[in-house]
Design an enzyme around this catalytic site. Sequence first.
Site, PDB file in Angstrom:
ATOM      1  N   GLU A 192     -32.288  93.721  27.512  1.00 54.34           N
ATOM      2  CA  GLU A 192     -33.256  94.145  26.484  1.00 54.34           C
ATOM      3  C   GLU A 192     -32.872  95.460  25.817  1.00 54.34           C
ATOM      4  OE1 GLU A 192     -37.161  94.034  28.337  1.00 54.34           O
ATOM      5  OE2 GLU A 192     -37.324  91.908  27.927  1.00 54.34           O
ATOM      6  N   GLU A 216     -35.507  84.997  29.865  1.00 52.65           N
ATOM      7  CA  GLU A 216     -36.764  85.444  30.472  1.00 52.65           C
ATOM      8  C   GLU A 216     -37.900  84.817  29.694  1.00 52.65           C
ATOM      9  OE1 GLU A 216     -37.589  89.582  31.218  1.00 52.65           O
ATOM     10  OE2 GLU A 216     -35.483  89.996  31.660  1.00 52.65           O
TER      11      GLU A 216
HETATM   12  C1  BGP Z   1     -38.846  92.273  30.658  1.00 58.58           C
HETATM   13  C2  BGP Z   1     -37.868  92.889  31.622  1.00 58.58           C
HETATM   14  C3  BGP Z   1     -38.002  92.463  33.017  1.00 58.58           C
HETATM   15  C4  BGP Z   1     -39.357  92.007  33.433  1.00 58.58           C
HETATM   16  C5  BGP Z   1     -40.182  91.346  32.374  1.00 58.58           C
HETATM   17  C6  BGP Z   1     -41.646  91.198  32.688  1.00 58.58           C
HETATM   18  O1  BGP Z   1     -39.137  93.140  29.640  1.00 58.58           O
HETATM   19  O2  BGP Z   1     -36.538  92.608  31.256  1.00 58.58           O
HETATM   20  O3  BGP Z   1     -37.378  93.406  33.830  1.00 58.58           O
HETATM   21  O4  BGP Z   1     -39.992  92.772  34.323  1.00 58.58           O
HETATM   22  O5  BGP Z   1     -40.081  91.972  31.144  1.00 58.58           O
HETATM   23  O6  BGP Z   1     -42.279  92.410  32.467  1.00 58.58           O
HETATM   24  P1  BGP Z   1     -43.286  93.021  33.482  1.00 58.58           P
HETATM   25  O7  BGP Z   1     -42.554  93.103  34.771  1.00 58.58           O
HETATM   26  O8  BGP Z   1     -43.626  94.333  32.960  1.00 58.58           O
HETATM   27  O9  BGP Z   1     -44.420  92.080  33.544  1.00 58.58           O
END
Ligand code: BGP
Length: 479
Positions: A176, A377
Site C-alpha cells: 500500500e 487484500e
Molecule cells: C490494509 C493493510 C493491512 C491490513 C488491512 C486491514 O490497509 O495492508 O495490513 O491490516 O488493511 O486493515 P485493518 O487491520 O486496519 O482492519
Amino acid sequence: MSVFRDDFLWGGACAANQFEGAWDVDGKGASVPDMCTNGSHSVPKWITTTIRPDRLYPSHEAIDFYHHYEEDIALFAEMGFKTFRTSINWTRIFPTGMETQPNEKGLEFYDRVFDCCKKHGIEPLVTISHYELPYALVEKYNGWASRELIELYMNYCKVIFERYKDKVKYWLTFNEINTGTMPLGALLNTGTVRGFEGSTADVPDNKQERFQALHHMFVASAEAIRYAHAHYPQFKMGCMICFITSYPMTCDPADVVATQKQMQILNWFSSDMHVRGEYPYYMKRYFAENDITILQQPEDAAILKEGTVDFYTFSYYMSNCVTTHKDAADIGGNISTGKKNPYLKASDWGWQIDPIGLRYTLNEIYDRYHIPLMVVENGLGAYDVKSEDGKIHDSYRIDYLRQHIEQMAEAVKDGVDLMGYTPWGCIDLVSASTGEMAKRYGFIYVNKFDDGTGDLSRERKDSFYWYKKVIASNGADLD
Ligand code: BGP
C-alpha cells in the site's frame, strides 16, 4: 462453470508484524509497529519512542505465527490455498536496517516458512516491506525522508532475493505504498515520525516530507525491480496499492472534477509511477499548489523508467464519495476518509461495503494498464462471537466475500486479466489501523484477545468450510 483461469491463485494474505509475534526473538530488531500500542475504533493507538512497561504492544506476541507456522500453513492447505501472501519482516533480517551482515536466524525462519508452503503445494507471494520499517531507521534518518534508505532497502532486497530465489517467485516491493499520500501514511508507511510519541491521530503532518519520502520509495521499488529483472528473470515483480475508489456524490460537474482529482492523487499517482515509470502530468500542479518540491538525482528518471512492474496488485475494502457541497456526512473509517454513500452499508468500523465497486475498479485499472491484476487484500473486519455450540457462524463474512467474488467473476467476464485473490487476514490477526484483535478477518479463529490474554488455539469458522468449497470449484460454487 468457473470463469476464472485454471491457474487462478486462490489464497489468503497476512503481514509479518500483524501475526508473527516473537518481536525480539532470534535477534530480531524493533520495527515501527513494535513501537505501537493497542487501540480500538474509538481510541487511537499510540506510537512510543521507547517500550513502556505500562502499555500493551500487540505485535509483540500477535498470534505467534512464529511458533505456529506449521499448524497454520497446514490449515491453509486444508482450505486448498494455491498461494499465501505474507511479508518478510525487514528487522528479522537486518535488526536495525543498517548491519552489513544479515541475521542468519531470521533468514532460517523464512526458509522454514517457504519450505512448509512448498511441502503443501502453496506458492508464496512475498511483500518485501509491509509497514515494517526498522525503528532504528526512523530514529537515525527520519525514515524514508532520507535518501540513504534506498541503499539500505537494496541491501535487504539483495539478501532475500538471493536466499529465496528458488523458493519465491512473486514479490511485491511495498505494501500500500500510496498511503504515503495521506497523513496517516507518515506512521505506517514513510516512517517520517522521528521523535514523535503520542496518539496516531496526532502525528504531525508534513506534506513536503511525505512526498519526498515517497519519491525515495518509488526509486527504491524501481531499483529493486530492475535488479530482480537483471539477476532473476524467473521473478515476477508487482506493486501493491491501497485502492480506495471514489464516486462523485452528485452529478454536479464540480463534484466530478473533485473526484477525478482525488482518484489521481490517492490511487493513480502511485500506480502510474510503478506501471508507467514516470511522474504523471497532473502531479506538477498538485506539487505547485501544495508547495512541494521533490529533490531528484539525475539517475532517478532512468531507474523509474526501467523498474516497472510485471503485475499490479491492490487491496480493496471500500469506496467513498467526494463532494464540493458542505452538507454531506463523513464516513467513519480509520484509513479512508470521504463522504457517506446512501446506497451502501458499512462495517462496524465504518468501512463502506461495495462489491460492485470492485468490478468497476478492476475494469478501471485494467483499462489503464493492460497488465495482469491481483486482489491481494479484501475482507470484512468484524466482531466474531461464539455461538452456544462453541463455534463461529460467520455468515456475514461469507456474504461479504461471496458478493466480492461474484463481482470479480463479472470483471473477468468483462475481459479483465485477473490472476488471483488473497483475502486479508485469512487467520485472525492484529488490526493495522487500530491495533485490535477484536477486528477479525479470518477463516480461522484465534483465541487471543485485546487484553493480551488467550491460549492462541486455532479454530475453523464456518467461512473456512465455505472458502474450501469456493477454491475446490475454482470460484464456481459460492453457495
Ligand atoms: C490494509 C493493510 C493491512 C491490513 C488491512 C486491514 O490497509 O495492508 O495490513 O491490516 O488493511 O486493515 P485493518 O487491520 O486496519 O482492519
